[in-house]
Design a protein around this motif. Sequence first.
Motif, short mmCIF file in Angstrom:
data_model
loop_
_atom_site.label_atom_id
_atom_site.label_comp_id
_atom_site.label_asym_id
_atom_site.label_seq_id
_atom_site.Cartn_x
_atom_site.Cartn_y
_atom_site.Cartn_z
N LEU A 27 0.84 -1.19 0.00
CA LEU A 27 0.00 0.00 0.00
C LEU A 27 0.87 1.24 0.00
CD1 LEU A 27 -1.98 -2.26 0.99
CD2 LEU A 27 -3.15 -0.47 2.27
N ALA A 28 0.37 2.33 -0.55
CA ALA A 28 1.16 3.55 -0.63
C ALA A 28 0.26 4.77 -0.51
CB ALA A 28 1.94 3.60 -1.95
N GLY A 29 0.84 5.89 -0.09
CA GLY A 29 0.13 7.16 -0.04
C GLY A 29 -1.13 7.12 0.79
N VAL A 30 -2.22 7.65 0.19
CA VAL A 30 -3.48 7.73 0.93
C VAL A 30 -4.04 6.35 1.24
CG1 VAL A 30 -4.08 9.99 0.01
CG2 VAL A 30 -4.79 7.95 -1.22
N GLN A 31 -3.60 5.32 0.48
CA GLN A 31 -4.08 3.96 0.76
C GLN A 31 -3.70 3.52 2.17
OE1 GLN A 31 -2.16 1.88 -2.58
NE2 GLN A 31 -4.21 1.39 -3.37
N ILE A 32 -2.55 3.97 2.62
CA ILE A 32 -2.09 3.56 3.97
C ILE A 32 -3.03 4.14 5.04
CG2 ILE A 32 -0.24 3.83 5.67
CD1 ILE A 32 1.75 3.73 3.34
N GLY A 33 -3.34 5.43 4.92
CA GLY A 33 -4.24 6.05 5.89
C GLY A 33 -5.61 5.43 5.87
N LYS A 34 -6.14 5.19 4.67
CA LYS A 34 -7.45 4.55 4.55
C LYS A 34 -7.42 3.15 5.13
CE LYS A 34 -9.13 7.11 0.50
NZ LYS A 34 -9.55 7.00 -0.94
N GLY A 35 -6.34 2.44 4.84
CA GLY A 35 -6.22 1.06 5.34
C GLY A 35 -6.20 0.99 6.85
N LEU A 36 -5.46 1.90 7.48
CA LEU A 36 -5.39 1.92 8.95
C LEU A 36 -6.77 2.23 9.54
CD1 LEU A 36 -2.00 3.78 9.52
CD2 LEU A 36 -2.50 1.37 10.05
N ASN A 37 -7.50 3.14 8.92
CA ASN A 37 -8.84 3.48 9.42
C ASN A 37 -9.82 2.32 9.25
OD1 ASN A 37 -9.09 6.29 10.52
ND2 ASN A 37 -8.07 6.76 8.58
N ILE A 38 -9.67 1.57 8.15
CA ILE A 38 -10.51 0.38 7.94
C ILE A 38 -10.24 -0.64 9.04
CG2 ILE A 38 -10.83 -1.63 6.43
CD1 ILE A 38 -10.37 0.31 4.06
N ILE A 39 -8.97 -0.85 9.35
CA ILE A 39 -8.59 -1.80 10.41
C ILE A 39 -9.14 -1.32 11.75
CG2 ILE A 39 -6.66 -2.76 11.72
CD1 ILE A 39 -5.03 -2.60 9.09
N LEU A 40 -8.98 -0.02 12.04
CA LEU A 40 -9.45 0.52 13.32
C LEU A 40 -10.94 0.31 13.49
CD1 LEU A 40 -8.95 2.10 15.93
CD2 LEU A 40 -9.28 4.21 14.61
N GLN A 41 -11.72 0.58 12.45
CA GLN A 41 -13.17 0.39 12.55
C GLN A 41 -13.52 -1.07 12.80
OE1 GLN A 41 -15.50 2.78 12.84
NE2 GLN A 41 -13.65 4.06 12.92
N ALA A 42 -12.78 -1.99 12.17
CA ALA A 42 -13.03 -3.42 12.37
C ALA A 42 -12.71 -3.83 13.80
CB ALA A 42 -12.21 -4.24 11.39
N VAL A 43 -11.64 -3.27 14.35
CA VAL A 43 -11.27 -3.57 15.74
C VAL A 43 -12.32 -3.01 16.70
CG1 VAL A 43 -9.59 -3.11 17.58
CG2 VAL A 43 -8.80 -3.73 15.28
N ILE A 44 -12.75 -1.76 16.45
CA ILE A 44 -13.77 -1.14 17.31
C ILE A 44 -15.07 -1.93 17.26
CG2 ILE A 44 -15.27 0.89 17.54
CD1 ILE A 44 -12.87 2.62 16.74
N GLU A 45 -15.43 -2.39 16.07
CA GLU A 45 -16.67 -3.16 15.90
C GLU A 45 -16.57 -4.55 16.54
OE1 GLU A 45 -19.58 -2.42 14.53
OE2 GLU A 45 -19.08 -0.39 13.89
N GLY A 46 -15.34 -4.99 16.82
CA GLY A 46 -15.15 -6.32 17.37
C GLY A 46 -15.10 -7.40 16.30
N SER A 47 -14.99 -6.98 15.02
CA SER A 47 -14.93 -7.96 13.92
C SER A 47 -13.61 -8.72 13.93
CB SER A 47 -15.11 -7.25 12.57
OG SER A 47 -16.32 -6.53 12.55
N ILE A 48 -12.55 -8.08 14.40
CA ILE A 48 -11.24 -8.72 14.53
C ILE A 48 -10.63 -8.31 15.86
CG2 ILE A 48 -10.82 -8.81 12.04
CD1 ILE A 48 -9.05 -6.32 12.35
N THR A 49 -9.63 -9.07 16.27
CA THR A 49 -8.90 -8.70 17.48
C THR A 49 -7.73 -7.81 17.09
OG1 THR A 49 -7.46 -10.65 17.33
CG2 THR A 49 -9.49 -10.87 18.62
#
Length: 449
Positions: free
Chosen positions: A412-434
């Motif tokens: 991943l590069a550029g804005v993809q990195i920021g978007k990717g981290l936010n996608i992961i964070l939302q999944a963690v907050i939702e409890g979809s992943i640990t």
Amino acid sequence: MYIVLPQAVHLILDTLHRNHHSAYIIGGCVRDAVLGLPIHDYDITTSARPELVQELFQNKGITVIPTGLKHGTLTLRIDHENYEVTTFRTDKNYQNHRTPQEVTFADTLLEDVNRRDFTINTLAYNEETGLLDLVGGLEDLNKRIIRCVGDAEKRFEEDALRMLRALRFSMTLHFSIEQNTWSALKKHAHLLTYISAERIRDEWNRMLMSEYDHILDLLYDSGVLTILFPELSKLYHHNQHSLWHPYDMFQHTQIALQHTISYTLIEKLAVVFHDIGKPDTMYLDENHHGHFPHHAKVSKELAAQVMKRLKYDHTTMDTVCTLIACHDYYLQPNERFMRRFLGKLGGDYALCRSIIKVQLADDQAKEQIRAKEKIEILLQCQKILNELEQQCPALTLASLAVDGNDLKALGLAGVQIGKGLNIILQAVIEGSITNTKADCLSYIKKHVS
């Protein structure tokens, strides 16, 4: 009566006495000692002129700060504490209903006492003479009365801040205001426009922290609320026409304030201003029921204007406005929702806890049968919040088990990195992943593939 004095106060009084000058502790410290309350500051009054006071204590190696030399006040710095020493004086020719332009040093305690604000603040004491009461302050303390020294109208015309002090003492001490003093206060309340915003703010803060039950009533009845807080005065007798609200807007706000015992100043500010936007947003439907669309937003904007007017700091203003904006936000008593909500708050548990407290105070001032379920929900949310704080789940990007470098290694590069981290964070907050590196990377691989 015997008052136990700190060693530094003994030193000050003894030094002045040894040099043949009268000296006493005076004002709030003596008042509080008589009432059995904690003493926070000691003020000393003396017949010694300020130049002599400065010389005497500098010769002892004590730091002397000329905080108000023109008015005869010096601050002595002893053992990391400040002690104000003021020469007996009389004050004349007040400017702008606040500051005396003519200060004359006096020879007697009585002259000094006669320039002071309230009788309960004129009591003087030293160990040689004991308690000195020259204008009936002790009697007024026993009667639990706030009374001006001498002519109340003159006292308030001289210094309008004294009116706010009278109200504040009435609240903090739970004293009544003597009739002549009360009449003069109501007559001259308009002079408060001469007082600086900072002074008004500080007295207002002390009133809010007094835990007095009828702050708004007392301010309204005195005429002070209309002058200083017209936004709050507009709530008076404003019927809400709602089954949820048996009280008018003013009563509702006051009852909500009564449920803020032990709240912080910021939380109390949010509660007192939480509905000031209602008069401007209210409309009645065909059934004559009141509605207040977007009143939280309008209340937040009006509160910001009031706090800016009173020169609150930006942090206080921002936090109070956030609490007001969220005061009618419906919280859900489940862990997933509370994780999401905390995530929106940047993982700020203290802020989340304050939002719940403001909502609780608000709901305690509503029709209790209808509000009962909402209050129970908020208490459940408090419990979930406490449990989450113990678990310390990831709620911010900084708390994730992965960072930008990990995503960069995946291509991943550029804005993809920021978007990717936010996608992961939302999944963690939702409890979809640990929140483990393996789960986070596995999840983002599937998401971007």
